[in-house]
Design an enzyme around this catalytic site. Structure first.
Site, PDB file in Angstrom:
ATOM      1  CD  GLN A 262      35.276  42.012  46.686  1.00 40.28           C
ATOM      2  OE1 GLN A 262      35.481  41.067  47.448  1.00 40.28           O
ATOM      3  NE2 GLN A 262      36.175  42.405  45.802  1.00 40.28           N
ATOM      4  CG  HIS A 265      38.439  45.769  48.295  1.00 41.74           C
ATOM      5  ND1 HIS A 265      39.803  45.631  48.235  1.00 41.74           N
ATOM      6  CD2 HIS A 265      37.932  44.526  48.175  1.00 41.74           C
ATOM      7  CE1 HIS A 265      40.109  44.354  48.099  1.00 41.74           C
ATOM      8  NE2 HIS A 265      38.996  43.660  48.063  1.00 41.74           N
ATOM      9  CD  GLU A 331      36.965  42.858  40.609  1.00 42.27           C
ATOM     10  OE1 GLU A 331      38.197  42.981  40.690  1.00 42.27           O
ATOM     11  OE2 GLU A 331      36.176  43.555  41.300  1.00 42.27           O
ATOM     12  CG  HIS A 332      35.501  39.136  42.701  1.00 44.08           C
ATOM     13  ND1 HIS A 332      35.576  40.508  42.885  1.00 44.08           N
ATOM     14  CD2 HIS A 332      36.778  38.679  42.680  1.00 44.08           C
ATOM     15  CE1 HIS A 332      36.848  40.861  42.980  1.00 44.08           C
ATOM     16  NE2 HIS A 332      37.591  39.779  42.850  1.00 44.08           N
ATOM     17  CG  ASP A 365      40.353  38.997  47.251  1.00 41.34           C
ATOM     18  OD1 ASP A 365      40.180  39.143  46.027  1.00 41.34           O
ATOM     19  OD2 ASP A 365      39.571  39.463  48.109  1.00 41.34           O
ATOM     20  CG  HIS A 424      50.425  42.591  -3.028  1.00 37.90           C
ATOM     21  ND1 HIS A 424      50.576  43.948  -3.185  1.00 37.90           N
ATOM     22  CD2 HIS A 424      50.165  42.395  -1.704  1.00 37.90           C
ATOM     23  CE1 HIS A 424      50.414  44.548  -2.026  1.00 37.90           C
ATOM     24  NE2 HIS A 424      50.162  43.623  -1.094  1.00 37.90           N
TER      25      HIS A 424
END
Length: 438
Positions: A262, A265, A331-332, A365, A424
């Site tokens: 990770q 990235h 996130e993960h 991924d 109404h």
């Protein structure tokens, strides 16, 4: 390399103690607001000017010619082609399970409410192209939109200096998915182009979209924030994150490999280990160091792992580990513990959960059948990843018969009177000029 955060004496205000990348989207909004406004006013000229300024080239048009896409498909490496087709197939299976069904509910005799799901007309999908290129993101954005039934799909990705067009593998992925509307634009200018629509240099219209999705850098995120309300957006994506909840039974080399993967990235990527075991923490530290010196993007990985966003968090118990994982809302999130499936069921906050030693994040991924566009920066506490429903609107369809309306009319009249909105009630009583049936 990875700093330690020792929470064995208690968690306290744990959310404020956990590592997190420092990203100032507000400052980026100030920086990109003039560019976004320039695109709104000057259209494609502003997009191309910004592309020339920031990417160092000026495409001959924004739209990628069909032949360029076809050539990219033709030149695609057979192994990559097979992998993309497998990724597409698995993603279609996974996302098809997300499609909600229309449901008609009888509220009262003669009165129904139908929950109808309708795809948006047109979407704009952003595919990054900075430190790495992401044909997998083409799959993850396009497939759920197609499964949802969206008919207008536009993909945009930064042009590469080598060709003047987006990365060839990105273009090939578009071709394999049947997407022909692809644009050579990146950054905030691409988001503004999708949101406002422009006239291309050849006079053709790039229509504005209804929804913009896809990850990008902080300037892409800032532009999406500025366009929110003009269009819908999926999320404000920050740097990617992995958290691993592990006990003494976890394989240190597997954990280290996943943390490094990770960190590959981006220098701002976050890699966090949450563990009950000092022995595992020490072993992972050694394995990480060994892997970092051998990995291709060693400098980038080192920056990510030594940054304030990455750490090893030591906790007193698995129960505390679960609380920390929920507070971090990764996130993960990988679960590498005894009885991992049971532990995973107890997690409330994560973009996606990867259960057991044979479910690494890198599977998600590419080929798990899940989506890899997921909430970051703790947003998994209240939001979800990209899904088929991102591209669907829920519409309620109300149908009442005369008798069904008559049966509830007195309640409508009472509530409209209580709210001092008599018209109404009159909209109901007007349908019964001879008085309500009793």
């Amino acid at each position: 390399m990875l700093r330690r955060i020792d929470l064995r004496q208690g968690l306290g205000n744990v959310r404020n103690m956990l590592p997190r990348a420092a990203i100032d989207v507000s400052a980026a909004v100030v920086a990109v607001a003039p560019l976004v406004e320039d695109v709104r006013k000057r259209g494609s000229a502003a997009v191309l000017d910004a592309t020339e300024k920031f990417d160092g080239l000026r495409p001959t048009s924004l739209r990628v010619p069909a032949q360029v896409i076809a050539d990219a498909v033709e030149a695609l490496d057979p192994a990559v082609r097979a992998a993309l087709l497998e990724s597409i197939s698995r993603a279609r299976i996974g996302h098809s399970a997300q499609v909600p069904t229309e449901r008609v509910t009888q509220i009262a005799p003669g009165g129904t409410v139908t929950q109808r799901w309708v795809p948006v007309r047109r979407v704009g999908l952003y595919v990054p192209g900075g430190l790495a290129v992401y044909p997998s993101s083409v799959v993850m954005n396009v497939v759920p939109a197609q499964v949802a039934g969206v008919t207008g799909i536009a993909v945009t990705s930064p042009p590469q200096k080598s060709t003047g067009w987006p990365d060839a593998t990105v273009l090939a992925a578009c071709g394999l998915l049947g997407v022909s509307e692809v644009y050579a634009a990146g950054g905030a200018q691409a988001i503004a182009m999708l949101g406002y629509g422009v006239i291309d240099v050849d006079g053709t219209t790039i229509e504005p979209v209804d929804v913009i999705t896809g990850p990008g850098n902080v300037y892409v995120t800032a532009a999406k924030r500025l366009l929110r309300g003009v269009v819908a957006i999926d999320a404000e994506a920050g740097p990617t994150e992995i958290a691993i909840l592990a006990d003494e039974k976890a394989d240190a080399d597997h954990v280290a490999a996943d943390l490094v993967s990770q960190a590959e990235h981006d220098p701002m990527a976050a890699s966090v280990l949450i563990t009950t075991s000092i022995a595992l923490a020490n072993a992972v530290e050694d394995k990480v160091i060994d892997r970092v010196v051998r990995t291709k993007h060693s400098d980038r990985v080192t920056a990510a792992l030594t940054g304030p966003q990455s750490a090893i968090v030591v906790v007193a118990s698995l129960e505390d580990g679960i609380k920390v994982a929920d507070a971090y809302a990764a996130e993960h999130l990988e679960i590498q513990t005894t009885d991992a499936p049971i532990v995973a069921r107890r997690i409330r906050n994560a973009g996606a959960i990867f259960v057991g030693k044979y479910s690494p994040v890198s599977l998600g991924d590419y080929c798990a059948g899940s989506n890899h566009v997921l909430p970051t920066a703790g947003c998994a506490r209240f939001s979800s990843g990209l899904a088929t429903t991102t591209f669907l609107k829920q519409m309620q369809v109300i149908e009442y018969s005369r008798d069904a309306l008559a049966a509830v009319a007195d309640h409508v009249l009472a509530l409209s009177s209580a709210e001092n909105l008599p018209a109404h009630g009159e909209a109901v009583s007007a349908r019964f000029p001879d008085g309500l049936p009793r």
